[in-house]
Motif scaffolding. Structure first.
Motif, PDB file in Angstrom:
ATOM      1  N   SER A  52      54.378  38.331  48.318  1.00  0.00           N
ATOM      2  CA  SER A  52      53.022  38.559  48.822  1.00  0.00           C
ATOM      3  C   SER A  52      52.029  37.568  48.237  1.00  0.00           C
ATOM      4  N   VAL A  53      50.913  37.455  48.948  1.00  0.00           N
ATOM      5  CA  VAL A  53      49.742  36.715  48.492  1.00  0.00           C
ATOM      6  C   VAL A  53      48.564  37.649  48.703  1.00  0.00           C
ATOM      7  N   LEU A  54      47.858  37.972  47.629  1.00  0.00           N
ATOM      8  CA  LEU A  54      46.732  38.898  47.684  1.00  0.00           C
ATOM      9  C   LEU A  54      45.437  38.116  47.553  1.00  0.00           C
ATOM     10  N   LEU A  55      44.505  38.333  48.485  1.00  0.00           N
ATOM     11  CA  LEU A  55      43.211  37.654  48.491  1.00  0.00           C
ATOM     12  C   LEU A  55      42.123  38.693  48.253  1.00  0.00           C
ATOM     13  N   HIS A  56      41.506  38.664  47.079  1.00  0.00           N
ATOM     14  CA  HIS A  56      40.473  39.626  46.706  1.00  0.00           C
ATOM     15  C   HIS A  56      39.111  38.950  46.762  1.00  0.00           C
ATOM     16  N   LYS A  57      38.205  39.509  47.553  1.00  0.00           N
ATOM     17  CA  LYS A  57      36.871  38.934  47.686  1.00  0.00           C
ATOM     18  C   LYS A  57      36.010  39.435  46.534  1.00  0.00           C
ATOM     19  N   THR A  58      35.651  38.529  45.625  1.00  0.00           N
ATOM     20  CA  THR A  58      34.901  38.908  44.431  1.00  0.00           C
ATOM     21  C   THR A  58      33.413  38.631  44.549  1.00  0.00           C
ATOM     22  N   GLY A  59      33.030  37.778  45.493  1.00  0.00           N
ATOM     23  CA  GLY A  59      31.627  37.461  45.693  1.00  0.00           C
ATOM     24  C   GLY A  59      31.396  37.053  47.130  1.00  0.00           C
ATOM     25  N   ALA A  60      30.187  36.640  47.430  1.00  0.00           N
ATOM     26  CA  ALA A  60      29.865  36.262  48.805  1.00  0.00           C
ATOM     27  C   ALA A  60      30.715  35.083  49.276  1.00  0.00           C
ATOM     28  N   ASP A  61      31.037  34.165  48.365  1.00  0.00           N
ATOM     29  CA  ASP A  61      31.806  32.986  48.738  1.00  0.00           C
ATOM     30  C   ASP A  61      32.913  32.683  47.734  1.00  0.00           C
ATOM     31  N   TYR A 103      36.689  34.021  45.759  1.00  0.00           N
ATOM     32  CA  TYR A 103      37.874  34.854  45.929  1.00  0.00           C
ATOM     33  C   TYR A 103      38.785  34.695  44.721  1.00  0.00           C
ATOM     34  N   THR A 104      39.604  35.719  44.483  1.00  0.00           N
ATOM     35  CA  THR A 104      40.679  35.644  43.512  1.00  0.00           C
ATOM     36  C   THR A 104      41.974  35.772  44.292  1.00  0.00           C
ATOM     37  N   VAL A 105      42.860  34.802  44.125  1.00  0.00           N
ATOM     38  CA  VAL A 105      44.117  34.775  44.867  1.00  0.00           C
ATOM     39  C   VAL A 105      45.248  35.044  43.889  1.00  0.00           C
ATOM     40  N   THR A 106      46.094  36.047  44.212  1.00  0.00           N
ATOM     41  CA  THR A 106      47.225  36.406  43.376  1.00  0.00           C
ATOM     42  C   THR A 106      48.508  36.134  44.144  1.00  0.00           C
ATOM     43  N   ASP A 119      52.521  36.440  44.324  1.00  0.00           N
ATOM     44  CA  ASP A 119      53.585  37.269  43.768  1.00  0.00           C
ATOM     45  C   ASP A 119      54.825  37.103  44.643  1.00  0.00           C
ATOM     46  N   GLY A 120      55.718  36.215  44.251  1.00  0.00           N
ATOM     47  CA  GLY A 120      56.910  35.949  45.047  1.00  0.00           C
ATOM     48  C   GLY A 120      57.833  35.038  44.272  1.00  0.00           C
ATOM     49  N   PHE A 121      58.097  33.831  44.795  1.00  0.00           N
ATOM     50  CA  PHE A 121      58.902  32.858  44.076  1.00  0.00           C
ATOM     51  C   PHE A 121      58.232  32.511  42.752  1.00  0.00           C
ATOM     52  N   ASP A 122      56.936  32.317  42.801  1.00  0.00           N
ATOM     53  CA  ASP A 122      56.139  32.059  41.604  1.00  0.00           C
ATOM     54  C   ASP A 122      55.124  33.176  41.450  1.00  0.00           C
ATOM     55  N   HIS A 123      54.659  33.365  40.233  1.00  0.00           N
ATOM     56  CA  HIS A 123      53.616  34.350  39.955  1.00  0.00           C
ATOM     57  C   HIS A 123      52.435  33.596  39.351  1.00  0.00           C
ATOM     58  N   ALA A 124      51.295  33.645  40.051  1.00  0.00           N
ATOM     59  CA  ALA A 124      50.112  32.927  39.578  1.00  0.00           C
ATOM     60  C   ALA A 124      48.862  33.642  40.051  1.00  0.00           C
ATOM     61  N   VAL A 125      47.775  33.420  39.331  1.00  0.00           N
ATOM     62  CA  VAL A 125      46.468  33.963  39.698  1.00  0.00           C
ATOM     63  C   VAL A 125      45.490  32.799  39.722  1.00  0.00           C
ATOM     64  N   TYR A 126      44.797  32.644  40.839  1.00  0.00           N
ATOM     65  CA  TYR A 126      43.785  31.608  41.007  1.00  0.00           C
ATOM     66  C   TYR A 126      42.430  32.310  41.069  1.00  0.00           C
ATOM     67  N   SER A 127      41.589  32.094  40.066  1.00  0.00           N
ATOM     68  CA  SER A 127      40.302  32.772  39.977  1.00  0.00           C
ATOM     69  C   SER A 127      39.177  31.887  40.490  1.00  0.00           C
ATOM     70  N   ASP A 128      38.138  32.517  41.011  1.00  0.00           N
ATOM     71  CA  ASP A 128      36.922  31.848  41.473  1.00  0.00           C
ATOM     72  C   ASP A 128      37.206  30.697  42.440  1.00  0.00           C
ATOM     73  N   VAL A 129      37.981  30.984  43.465  1.00  0.00           N
ATOM     74  CA  VAL A 129      38.284  30.002  44.502  1.00  0.00           C
ATOM     75  C   VAL A 129      37.185  30.089  45.557  1.00  0.00           C
ATOM     76  N   THR A 130      36.568  28.965  45.882  1.00  0.00           N
ATOM     77  CA  THR A 130      35.525  28.969  46.905  1.00  0.00           C
ATOM     78  C   THR A 130      36.163  28.922  48.288  1.00  0.00           C
ATOM     79  N   ALA A 131      35.357  29.188  49.309  1.00  0.00           N
ATOM     80  CA  ALA A 131      35.858  29.204  50.684  1.00  0.00           C
ATOM     81  C   ALA A 131      36.374  27.830  51.111  1.00  0.00           C
ATOM     82  N   LYS A 132      35.769  26.776  50.606  1.00  0.00           N
ATOM     83  CA  LYS A 132      36.209  25.419  50.955  1.00  0.00           C
ATOM     84  C   LYS A 132      37.605  25.133  50.401  1.00  0.00           C
ATOM     85  N   LYS A 133      37.862  25.548  49.162  1.00  0.00           N
ATOM     86  CA  LYS A 133      39.152  25.300  48.533  1.00  0.00           C
ATOM     87  C   LYS A 133      40.217  26.295  48.995  1.00  0.00           C
TER      88      LYS A 133
END
Length: 103
Positions: free
Chosen positions: A34-43, A45-48, A50-64
């Protein structure tokens, strides 16, 4: 379920309409990755990943987010043609991940 070819655009549309604090859960047909996309602010996101790799990407903007989604789809769903998409209301990142029905 949505097609993998149009998944990035469909996910970005849903995320734009999603209220802050909610999340989208993208899963394979077998629901084992899975890939979880959590909306933390107006623009932001936190992307988690969980599959082949396990990683958390914090404060990702809509452009990125678009480029990150393309990369994660290739890595986590390489042979999938359909992707399951779930909306999680009032998502709590400190709680355990939601369990989906397993086949």
């Amino acid at each position: 379920m949505i097609d993998k070819a149009s998944a990035v655009e469909a996910v970005l549309e849903r995320l734009a309409k999603l209220p802050v604090g909610d999340a989208l859960d993208m899963r394979t047909y077998k629901r084992n990755r899975s890939v979880l996309l959590h909306k933390t602010g107006a623009d932001t996101y936190t992307v988690t990943q969980d599959g082949f790799d396990h990683a958390v990407y914090s404060d990702v903007t809509a452009k990125k987010l678009k480029k990150l989604l393309k990369t994660l789809l290739k890595k986590e769903f390489p042979r999938s043609t359909k992707i399951r998409l779930y909306t999680l209301d009032n998502f709590d990142p400190t709680a355990d991940r939601p369990r989906m029905k397993e086949l």
